[in-house]
Write a protein that holds these residues in place. Structure first.
Motif, short mmCIF file in Angstrom:
data_model
loop_
_atom_site.label_atom_id
_atom_site.label_comp_id
_atom_site.label_asym_id
_atom_site.label_seq_id
_atom_site.Cartn_x
_atom_site.Cartn_y
_atom_site.Cartn_z
N LYS A 1 -3.67 -9.99 -27.09
CA LYS A 1 -4.79 -10.52 -27.90
C LYS A 1 -5.09 -11.97 -27.58
CE LYS A 1 -1.00 -10.40 -30.42
NZ LYS A 1 -0.14 -9.53 -31.18
N VAL B 1 -4.90 -8.21 -40.47
CA VAL B 1 -4.58 -7.88 -39.07
C VAL B 1 -3.27 -8.52 -38.62
CG1 VAL B 1 -6.96 -7.43 -38.37
CG2 VAL B 1 -6.07 -9.76 -38.25
N ASN B 2 -2.50 -9.06 -39.57
CA ASN B 2 -1.20 -9.62 -39.21
C ASN B 2 -0.15 -9.09 -40.18
OD1 ASN B 2 0.97 -11.98 -39.57
ND2 ASN B 2 0.22 -11.94 -37.48
N GLY B 3 0.79 -8.34 -39.62
CA GLY B 3 1.79 -7.68 -40.45
C GLY B 3 2.80 -8.64 -41.05
N THR B 4 3.20 -9.64 -40.27
CA THR B 4 4.22 -10.59 -40.74
C THR B 4 3.75 -11.30 -42.00
OG1 THR B 4 4.84 -10.92 -38.45
CG2 THR B 4 5.63 -12.56 -40.03
N ASP C 1 1.91 -16.56 -36.39
CA ASP C 1 1.57 -15.66 -37.49
C ASP C 1 1.17 -16.45 -38.73
OD1 ASP C 1 2.08 -13.27 -36.09
OD2 ASP C 1 4.23 -13.50 -36.42
N ASP D 1 -2.55 -15.80 -34.58
CA ASP D 1 -2.56 -14.40 -34.16
C ASP D 1 -3.76 -13.67 -34.78
OD1 ASP D 1 -0.93 -11.89 -33.16
OD2 ASP D 1 -1.41 -11.46 -35.25
N LYS E 1 -7.35 -12.01 -33.04
CA LYS E 1 -7.82 -10.65 -33.33
C LYS E 1 -9.23 -10.69 -33.92
CE LYS E 1 -3.09 -9.05 -33.96
NZ LYS E 1 -1.97 -9.00 -34.92
N GLY F 1 0.47 -2.14 -37.73
CA GLY F 1 -0.21 -3.04 -36.81
C GLY F 1 0.70 -3.68 -35.80
N ALA F 2 1.99 -3.35 -35.85
CA ALA F 2 2.93 -3.98 -34.92
C ALA F 2 4.14 -3.07 -34.74
CB ALA F 2 3.36 -5.34 -35.47
#
Ligand SMILES: NC(=O)c1ccc[n+]([C@@H]2O[C@H](COP(=O)([O-])OP(=O)(O)OC[C@H]3O[C@@H](n4cnc5c(N)ncnc54)[C@H](O)[C@@H]3O)[C@@H](O)[C@H]2O)c1
Ligand SMILES: N[C@@H](CCO)C(=O)O
Ligand code: NA
Length: 429
Positions: free
Chosen positions: A106, A159-162, A197, A202, A206, A303-304
């Motif tokens: 990305k 769009v960021n799992g963390t 993150d 990140d 995206k 997503g990860a």
């Protein structure tokens, strides 16, 4: 079925790459049947050649990624190294030497997507990158292909799992940011350096990719307004609850009401508990897409993670291999609309502002006047007094970010305003 195999080189054999290699091996027969020819792992570029890699023939392993992509007999190069260089040069070299490319990168796509598309076009090759946004969730291809006949107006997503894991923890347990981050690190969600993150880099990459595809317009990382989530406090969650909301780090790509421009941004925001995105828990991702004809669509999933991300890479690999066999090419860059990307000041949304003020006559009127002078209409005000000081929570109607910024700057100058405790945008209503 064709007996001559399609040759695939894997660049990088880390979290994602090792899973790509494993699935290519264990699902070889199914992949061959779906593609119409065997799909052969022809080389694996790594940095540490001595590491034992289960299921990978050591004879395929090389530390010379450049020589691998220059072989000239490759059909597809799968880039899962990450970062800008050497990934960028390796991808363009792969095109020059006859291969199509599948990437999960990305950061590179957001920074240099246009140049990579141009290189693919010049050499009549494919560039696929489903894994780059929201991992396993099919999103790039639905936007690029399934919705190609519709007009997308808005993309709103986690769009960021963390960071979703951290915010969810804060919400469900009352933990502070640091405590929730420590747990995310201990469980392996957050990296040792979580900056990309938690500071929103990140998610911003995206957002740039999604906005570009959704609006057929070049949107670069620098065009995306970015705020991280490190300043979100337990008190913010308490305020959100009082409003029937939770807090999420959102990537928001929007077409302006007049259709003449677009915006892309990443920041924490309050979102009503009734909104589907409010119920996206843990490290999951979800993206809400609004379009003219389809209406509202939601894409949800992991997503990860190595295996989910490899699922998206393998899907691209099958598509690219099919294209190779049929002599077709997938879609190239679509940036014909070339809409201007407006600055954050022109974004229109609602705001939740917490002020610490002196609890004495006329203060509320003074504060309300500042909002009025800047053209920001107040929806609700809530005040709670304590020992001559009060906490004032103002929720506005829709206003531009520039107007809100002017309001807050003027409020800070009032003697009676002791401080601005928090400003949070309210989305998804
Ligand atoms: N891990 C995820 O959940 C996830 C999700 C979506 C997208 N991605 C993307 O996938 C890509 C890979 O991520 P990852 O998590 O597997 O990272 P990783 O760090 O686990 O793997 C990258 C690998 O590339 C190797 N490498 C670095 N330079 C190299 C070189 N010059 N030649 C050969 N190998 C080299 C490293 O040694 C490492 O093993 C990144 O672009 C990342 O953004 C990852
Ligand atoms: N660090 C990213 C990985 C997927 O891109 C996340 O937490 O979502
Ligand atoms: Na995806």
């Amino acid at each position: 079925m064709r007996t001559r195999p399609l040759k695939v080189a894997l660049l990088g054999c880390g979290v994602v790459g090792s899973e790509v290699a494993r699935i290519m091996t264990t699902h070889a027969d199914d992949l061959a049947a779906r593609v119409g020819a065997p799909v052969e792992l022809a080389g694996v570029a790594v940095r540490r050649p001595d590491k034992v890699r289960e299921g990978i023939d050591p004879a395929l392993v090389t530390t010379d990624a450049t020589a691998l992509v220059k072989r000239g007999d490759l059909d597809v190069v799968v880039e899962v190294i990450g970062g800008i260089e050497p990934a960028r040069t390796l991808i363009t070299t792969a095109f020059e030497h006859g291969a199509s490319v599948v990437s999960a990168n990305k950061a590179l796509l957001a920074q240099d997507g246009a140049a990579l598309y141009a290189a693919a076009e010049q050499h009549d090759k494919d560039l696929y990158y489903e894994a780059a946004v929201a991992g396993a969730i099919p999103l790039i291809r639905p936007l690029r292909e399934s919705l190609a006949g519709d007009k997308v107006n808005r993309v709103l997503g986690i769009v960021n799992g963390t960071t979703n894991f951290i915010l969810d923890k804060m919400d469900s347990t009352g933990a502070g940011y640091q405590e929730a981050l420590d747990e995310a690190t201990a469980l392996g969600y957050a990296e040792a350096d979580p900056t990309a993150d938690v500071e929103g880099f990140d998610a911003a990459a995206k957002a740039a990719i999604l906005a570009g595809i959704a609006f057929h317009t070049r949107v670069r990382l620098d065009d995306v307004h970015r705020e991280g989530m490190t300043e979100v406090t337990a008190a913010d969650f308490a305020s959100a609850r009082e409003m029937g909301c939770t807090i999420k780090l959102l990537a928001i790509c929007e077409r302006a009401a007049d259709g003449a421009s677009v915006t892309a941004r990443v920041h924490p925001a309050m979102i009503p508990l009734s909104h589907p995105l409010a119920n996206v828990r843990g490290a999951y991702n979800a993206v809400f897409v609004e379009s003219d004809a389809a209406g509202q669509l939601m894409f949800y999933g992991p997503g990860a993670g190595g295996s989910p991300t490899a699922s998206a890479v393998l899907g691209d690999l099958v598509a690219v291999c099919r294209n190779r066999l049929s002599g077709a090419r997938g879609p190239g860059e679509s940036a014909y609309a070339a809409l201007p990307v407006s600055p954050m000041g022109e974004v229109v949304t609602r705001y939740h502002i917490s002020l610490d003020v002196a609890d004495k006559p006329g203060v509320l009127a003074q504060v309300a006047t500042v909002f009025a002078e800047h053209g920001v209409s107040i929806d609700t005000v809530r005040q709670q007094g304590k020992d001559g000081e009060a906490s004032l929570v103002v929720v506005t109607h829709r206003a531009t970010d520039a107007a809100l910024g002017g309001t807050v700057a003027a409020l800070r100058k009032l003697d009676t305003v002791r401080g601005v405790a928090s400003i949070m945008r309210v989305e998804g209503e």
